[in-house]
Each structure stands twice: as structure tokens, then as C-alpha cells.
Design a protein around this motif. Structure first.
Motif, short mmCIF file in Angstrom:
data_model
loop_
_atom_site.label_atom_id
_atom_site.label_comp_id
_atom_site.label_asym_id
_atom_site.label_seq_id
_atom_site.Cartn_x
_atom_site.Cartn_y
_atom_site.Cartn_z
N GLN A 172 -2.57 -11.74 20.19
CA GLN A 172 -2.22 -10.59 19.43
C GLN A 172 -1.41 -10.90 18.14
O GLN A 172 -0.38 -11.52 18.28
CB GLN A 172 -1.47 -9.54 20.33
N GLY A 173 -1.77 -10.45 17.00
CA GLY A 173 -1.10 -10.59 15.87
C GLY A 173 -1.40 -11.76 15.10
O GLY A 173 -0.66 -12.16 13.99
N ARG A 177 3.67 -11.01 20.82
CA ARG A 177 2.63 -10.80 19.59
C ARG A 177 3.29 -11.59 18.40
O ARG A 177 4.70 -11.73 18.26
CB ARG A 177 2.95 -9.18 19.09
N ILE A 232 4.27 -12.10 15.00
CA ILE A 232 4.95 -11.05 13.84
C ILE A 232 5.35 -12.03 12.44
O ILE A 232 5.64 -11.32 11.49
CB ILE A 232 6.06 -10.47 14.15
#
Length: 444
Positions: free
Chosen positions: A390-391, A63, A65
């Protein structure tokens, strides 16, 4: 060559260490911008999903971040030109990403576009020892490949097996565990200038970062921009950056060719600056807001005001039509595409079953580029965007971040490389029997 072999194996070990820690950064060192993504890895996800295509389906084991982007300094044609300025830009991007992620990163994987890449095809063959193909058999097949003459001052960046043949069967993705007697392998080797790698390693080291891997920007841009069918049937990815335009060809989900044209969006901006006699910053703004490649009747009446700070009121309030701006931009873009056409012809792109071309990168967002590219390249052309992970922030979902997203996928699901197998250094093909015989024949 053995020094590079050991360095690549050391970077593989550092990547494994970063995966165990769960945090790693990916860095795209481009001519226009330097971007950094901080990735957090999920151990359960890594065990659950081992296929890169699963990441494209939203099941990625990492992911995003943190993200940081800054204007590139000290980089020309995708290569480091001024170490101090590049170091400051890298520090800025990494620190911004770390602040957003609220964590510190020690390991980073880097992608770059320059260094004049060259592609080679190699083949090797060995006898399977115990009738069942094991890692040792694959290692011996790779070691039997005869390394081509790379030239002075060049190093290997990628050395990937792209096809395995076991007896009468070919097109195998991974032969390990299968029964057979004779194992053959086809490899794609990509070499770059050693000085470019050394300058990049020096910059990363001065930024107090551990290098966990290197990748070519055309390769990782194709990983993120080409869909599964295009990678399987054959397609080319054209990554149009600021200082260089990367070209990669994929077949059977493997890269089989890569090259770089040392022209990009910055050259178009420079042409606008010189033709209209305005600063580069103003030329970039005009190109972004009003640029195009196909003129219509309306463009003659659409006037663009050229702001200046010379103090001469008449000179600072000049106007130019959008048709004139298109007349400045189009010749340079045509020159880039003509050069790409020559590289595709040299690579034998016309012989692939599918001949789709995908345009990506920040320079691909000029209106009308897909139509112009279709006329010059003579193939099906579409505009590509990186796959969602994702993210990933919304601001990083455009074509300009194809390399960053592809490098993230490469970090999580790397393709097998030469150094991923336990090949002894003395078995490295630089000392193969064929090379020794050729040296003996040429020198005696």
C-alpha cells in the motif's frame, strides 16, 4: 559474540518502540543507489494480520508514505568504502523521504548486500519439560545448537530456525502449544564480516538515526520477489545489483542459503566505458537505452552515436553498432552467471523439488537476460518484480526496488530469530560443551 547477541536484542526492542510510535524507515544501502522508504504502521492492522503473505494479498498493516532515492556514493561491492560520502548520500535519501512523508523518523532498518556472507546449517535437541512446548523449550533447543567456527572477524547477521521436529513429526513451522517429549530444531546461520557491519553502524549513527534492525539484501529481495509457492517448494532469487549480485535459496518459506558474487551492473558499465573509450556516465546511458545480450541481424545496422567532449570532431562523433555493444556486455554477464552456477552447485540446489530461479534487481532489466540465464543455469528462469504494498509509488514498483520492498515486509512481519527467545547469554552456543571439548582436544 555476546556483544552481537545483546545488540540484536536491543535492535529488536527499538523496532518494537518504532511500531508503537507508528512510523519507521527502511534503508537500502546499495552500490548504485541508496533508497529510503518511510512506513506508517496501523496498530489495528498489526493485530488483524500477522502473516507476511497477507501483506502480499493487499492486507498489509503498513503504508508507504514517503520515498527518497539518490545516487550511491562511497559504496563498493555492497560495502561502505568512504564513510563521509556514504553518510551524505544516506542523509539525502532520508531527508527526501521525510519531506514527502511530512514527518520525522528516528528508527531505521538497513539492508546491505556485501560483507562476504557465509551460510551454515545447525541442529539442536532438547527434552520438553511439561509435555507441551513453550517458549522456554524452544529457547533450550536453540541453545543446544553447536555454533560452527565462523573465523576471525566475522559476526552473525541472521540465525533463523527453519524446521522443528517433535518426536516423530517433522516439518513443523511453529511447535509452540503442541504436545510431545523431544523437540529438535534445524537452524540456518548467516555470518558476515564484522568490519562491514561496524562501518554501517557508524554511518547510521552519524546520521542521527537509531538502528532498529539489519538484514541481508539477498534475503529480503527473495521475500518480496518470490511468490508463496516458490518459497514453499524451493526457489533461488538472484538479486543483480550495481556492485554485487546476491543469491538466496528458499525452502518451506525459509531462507536456507545465501551468498554474494562481487560483480554486478557497474562492472558491465565499466567494460563498456573501457571498450568504447567513453566516460562512465555515457556508458551507463548507452547500456540502459541500447544494451542487450542477444544479437540479431538487425543489430549490425543499428548505429549508436558516441558523444564526447574532447574537442576532436571526428572522435566525438564516432558510431558503434548495437551488435558491438552486445559483444562487450555479454562476456561479463556470462561470467556473473557462471559464478552463480558454481554457488548453486555448492549449495546443492539441484536436489530441491522445485528449481525455479527468479531474477530481480536493477541489473536484471537487460533485454535477453532471462534466456541467457536459462541456458547457463539450466533451470526455469523468470524475471521477478516486488510485490505491491500500500502506498508504494509507481516509480518504486520495478525490480530495482525489490530489496526496499522486501525490507518493508521484513520490518512488519519479521521471521523468528535466535535472539527473539529468552536465551541467557551464558547459554549462547559459543560456550557449548562440544566446543569446549574440541578446544581441549586441539590444545592439549
Amino acid at each position: 559474540m555476546n556483544n552481537l547477541y545483546h545488540m540484536q536484542r536491543a535492535m529488536r526492542a527499538k523496532r518494537q518502540e518504532a511500531l508503537r510510535r507508528g512510523v519507521m524507515a527502511v534503508l537500502d544501502v546499495g552500490s548504485y543507489k541508496i533508497s529510503c522508504l518511510v512506513l506508517r504502521f496501523d496498530e489495528t492492522g498489526m493485530a488483524y494480520s500477522t502473516d507476511r503473505q497477507a501483506a502480499l494479498a493487499g492486507q498489509s498493516a503498513f503504508r508507504v508514505i514517503g520515498m527518497g532515492t539518490t545516487r550511491s556514493r562511497g559504496v563498493r561491492f555492497g560495502e561502505i568504502d568512504t564513510v563521509q560520502e556514504t553518510e551524505r548520500a544516506i542523509r539525502t535519501a532520508v531527508q527526501t523521504a521525510q519531506k514527502m512523508a511530512h514527518t520525522r523518523v528516528d528508527h531505521v532498518m538497513v539492508a546491505f548486500a556485501g560483507a562476504r556472507p557465509r551460510s551454515y546449517g545447525m541442529a539442536g535437541e532438547t527434552i520438553v519439560q511439561d509435555k507441551t512446548v513453550q517458549d522456554d523449550d524452544v529457547a533450550r533447543a536453540l541453545a543446544s545448537c553447536d555454533l560452527p567456527d565462523l573465523g576471525e572477524g566475522r559476526e552473525v547477521l541472521h540465525a533463523q530456525p527453519v524446521n522443528f521436529s517433535l518426536d516423530h513429526r517433522t516439518g513443523l513451522y511453529d511447535p509452540r502449544g503442541q504436545v510431545g517429549e523431544r523437540l529438535a530444531v534445524d537452524m540456518h546461520l548467516l555470518s558476515v564480516e564484522a568490519n562491514a557491519i561496524e562501518a554501517l553502524l557508524y554511518c547510521v549513527k552519524r546520521c542521527d538515526l537509531e538502528l532498529a534492525g539489519l538484514a541481508s539484501s539477498p534475503y529480503v529481495a527473495g521475500v518480496s520477489s518470490l511468490v508463496e509457492d516458490e518459497q514453499e517448494l524451493g526457489a533461488a532469487c538472484l538479486d543483480m545489483g550495481g556492485g554485487a549480485t546476491g543469491l538466496s535459496i528458499f525452502m518451506k518459506k525459509h531462507m536456507i542459503y545465501a551468498d554474494t558474487v562481487r560483480m554486478g551492473g557497474d562492472h558491465v558499465t565499466s567494460d563498456i566505458s573501457q571498450a568504447l573509450q567513453i566516460p562512465m556516465t555515457h556508458a551507463e546511458r548507452i547500456k540502459t537505452r541500447f544494451g542487450g545480450l542477444v544479437a540479431t541481424g538487425m543489430d549490425d545496422r543499428e548505429m549508436i552515436e558516441l558523444h564526447g567532449n574532447t574537442g576532436d570532431w571526428n572522435y566525438d562523433r564516432r558510431h558503434v553498432s548495437r551488435a558491438e555493444l552486445i559483444g562487450v556486455m555479454r562476456p561479463r554477464v556470462e561470467e556473473i552467471l557462471e559464478e552463480v552456477r558454481a554457488r548453486l552447485d555448492a549449495a546443492g540446489f539441484d536436489h530441491l523439488p522445485s528449481q525455479r530461479i527468479v531474477l530481480t534487481g536493477g541489473g536484471s532489466q537487460v533485454p535477453g537476460l532471462d534466456g541467457l540465464a536459462s541456458r547457463i543455469l539450466g533451470n526455469q528462469v523468470r524475471l521477478g518484480r516486488p510485490m505491491r504494498v500500500q502506498g508504494l509509488p509507481q516509480s518504486a514498483c520495478g525490480p530495482a526496488f525489490s530489496t526496499s520492498v522486501g525490507l518493508s515486509l521484513f520490518a512488519a512481519y519479521p521471521q523468528d530469530e535466535w535472539w527473539d527467545f529468552d536465551i541467557p547469554a551464558e547459554s549462547y552456543p559459543a560456550r557449548s560443551l562440544k566446543r569446549a571439548v574440541r578446544w581441549f582436544r586441539d590444545n592439549w
